[in-house]
Design an enzyme around this catalytic site. Structure first.
Site, PDB file in Angstrom:
ATOM      1  N   THR A  75      44.116  29.838  22.205  1.00 40.46           N
ATOM      2  CA  THR A  75      43.624  30.524  23.398  1.00 40.46           C
ATOM      3  C   THR A  75      41.721  30.790  24.069  1.00 40.46           C
ATOM      4  O   THR A  75      42.163  30.461  24.818  1.00 40.46           O
ATOM      5  CB  THR A  75      44.229  31.970  22.749  1.00 40.46           C
ATOM      6  OG1 THR A  75      45.500  31.872  22.142  1.00 40.46           O
ATOM      7  CG2 THR A  75      43.772  32.386  23.903  1.00 40.46           C
ATOM      8  N   GLU A  77      24.267  59.082  43.030  1.00 37.01           N
ATOM      9  CA  GLU A  77      23.179  59.906  44.861  1.00 37.01           C
ATOM     10  C   GLU A  77      23.277  61.570  44.696  1.00 37.01           C
ATOM     11  O   GLU A  77      22.674  62.043  44.788  1.00 37.01           O
ATOM     12  CB  GLU A  77      23.366  58.705  45.794  1.00 37.01           C
ATOM     13  CG  GLU A  77      22.978  57.530  45.691  1.00 37.01           C
ATOM     14  CD  GLU A  77      24.301  56.555  45.211  1.00 37.01           C
ATOM     15  OE1 GLU A  77      24.348  56.042  46.420  1.00 37.01           O
ATOM     16  OE2 GLU A  77      25.371  57.295  44.252  1.00 37.01           O
ATOM     17  N   CYS A  99      27.968  58.661  50.021  1.00 37.32           N
ATOM     18  CA  CYS A  99      26.722  58.890  49.317  1.00 37.32           C
ATOM     19  C   CYS A  99      25.280  58.566  51.034  1.00 37.32           C
ATOM     20  O   CYS A  99      24.161  59.790  51.349  1.00 37.32           O
ATOM     21  CB  CYS A  99      26.141  57.613  48.161  1.00 37.32           C
ATOM     22  SG  CYS A  99      27.410  58.551  46.849  1.00 37.32           S
ATOM     23  N   LEU A 109      44.691  46.031  17.828  1.00 33.18           N
ATOM     24  CA  LEU A 109      43.279  45.468  19.640  1.00 33.18           C
ATOM     25  C   LEU A 109      43.540  47.181  20.058  1.00 33.18           C
ATOM     26  O   LEU A 109      43.811  47.259  20.504  1.00 33.18           O
ATOM     27  CB  LEU A 109      43.790  44.800  20.452  1.00 33.18           C
ATOM     28  CG  LEU A 109      44.745  43.558  19.762  1.00 33.18           C
ATOM     29  CD1 LEU A 109      45.124  42.952  20.840  1.00 33.18           C
ATOM     30  CD2 LEU A 109      43.485  42.599  19.349  1.00 33.18           C
TER      31      LEU A 109
END
Length: 345
Positions: free
Chosen positions: A287, A46, A80, A205
């Site tokens: 997993t 904003e 805001c 990763l």
């Protein structure tokens, strides 16, 4: 509001722990200002939208659109809602309420008390979906959890491996899919694999095929006996190993968990306490199946390649609660994106 969402999504993966927010200012059907939140500590959407309006005398005739309720509290930036009021804007259209404790309707209340016409719930489903990580964290007190795997055309996640084979991934898809996965990694705060995958594939990763933040790297291990020379422990950034073997002598960040309780719940609870809003679970099959069976997953992204393996490690299977949202045909695979309908935001 659609433009707000387009602006907000440009900062995907960059705003944590804050949500993604875009804002547009309109006078008589014409956009006179717009902006979005780039990162925590920087001006909110904003603020950027109001500052972008060249002729500030038009603000009193303007409507401000924003996909998330304006904040009403002092944090790293001023509220805001007060800026909107002081700018002279008297009409505000909001996509969805901010359900976090600091806001939770207070911004809307402040605007209305100041005499601003305030409309809410515009494209609310789309607005909540964009910030599903933020809402999962604030409402369910755990990270939004994305599962990802690639499987052969006949349903195997990996080939049967010989013990003499050096650690390396079994590639099912191609370069396009690899780049896409690295983009996905950059959008999440953490990435998790089991110790078996860390040993067998020796993954880094990271997001080397994309530009973005490096996620926290997580390894889940029963024994705690993982070679610290593996790539996952040698990259820059933060890594964590969760293990019931609390006597592990490894350096780094070792977190003990109770081996008699579901590991997924303990991992997600710990990550939530650390302020991590999302986790990307990449493997392996055991997993991923653990997260599926515990019901602690929100989204699954499954690549199916064109080549059969004949034998190997069976790919995970999604439960009946999985609902197919989208199918994308890529050059070397089919991508199915599913959501857990029981956890749907």
């Amino acid at each position: 509001m659609q433009r707000c969402l387009e602006l907000a999504s440009g900062a995907k993966g960059l705003t944590y722990p804050n949500p993604m927010v875009g804002s547009v200012i309109v006078v008589e059907g014409r956009i006179t200002g717009e902006g979005f939140h780039l990162r925590a500590g920087s001006p909110h959407a904003e603020v950027n939208a109001i500052n972008s309006v060249k002729d500030k005398t038009l603000l009193g005739q303007s409507t401000l659109y924003v996909n998330l309720e304006p904040c009403s509290h002092f944090g790293r930036t001023p509220p805001c809602a007060e800026l909107i009021i002081s700018s002279g804007i008297r009409r505000v259209v909001i996509g969805t309420t901010d359900t976090s404790g600091n806001v939770s309707g207070k911004g809307i209340e402040k605007l209305r008390s100041a005499g601003c016409e305030t409309i809410t719930g515009v494209m609310e489903k789309e607005c909540r979906h964009l910030n599903r990580r933020f809402f999962t964290s604030t409402e369910k007190c755990r990270p939004y959890t994305v599962l990802k795997w690639a499987q052969s055309s006949d349903g195997f996640i990996d080939k049967a491996r010989e013990r003499t084979r050096p650690p390396a991934p079994t590639w099912i898809t191609g370069a396009v899919e690899k780049n896409l996965v690295h983009k996905w990694r950059a959008e999440e705060q953490a990435i998790l694999v089991g110790a078996g995958t860390a040993r067998a594939d020796n993954p880094r990763l990271d997001v080397r095929e994309w530009t973005g933040n490096q996620p926290v790297r997580i390894v889940l291990s029963r024994s705690g006996q993982v070679d610290m020379g593996l790539s996952v422990f040698r990259q820059e950034g933060v890594w964590i190993m969760f293990t019931p073997a609390t006597d592990s002598k490894h350096g780094g960040h070792i977190v003990g968990i109770d081996g008699s309780l579901p590991a997924a719940a303990q991992v997600l609870e710990y990550l939530h306490r650390q302020g991590i809003q999302s986790v990307f679970v990449e493997g392996g099959a055991e997993t991923i199946n653990h997260f599926i069976t515990t019901g602690l997953w929100d989204e699954a992204r499954v690549f199916t390649g064109k080549t059969p393996f004949g034998a190997g490690v069976k790919a995970p299977e999604l439960p009946p609660s999985a609902r197919l949202e989208e199918t994308v045909r890529l050059s070397g695979s089919r991508l199915d994106i599913c959501v857990n309908s029981t956890n749907r935001q």
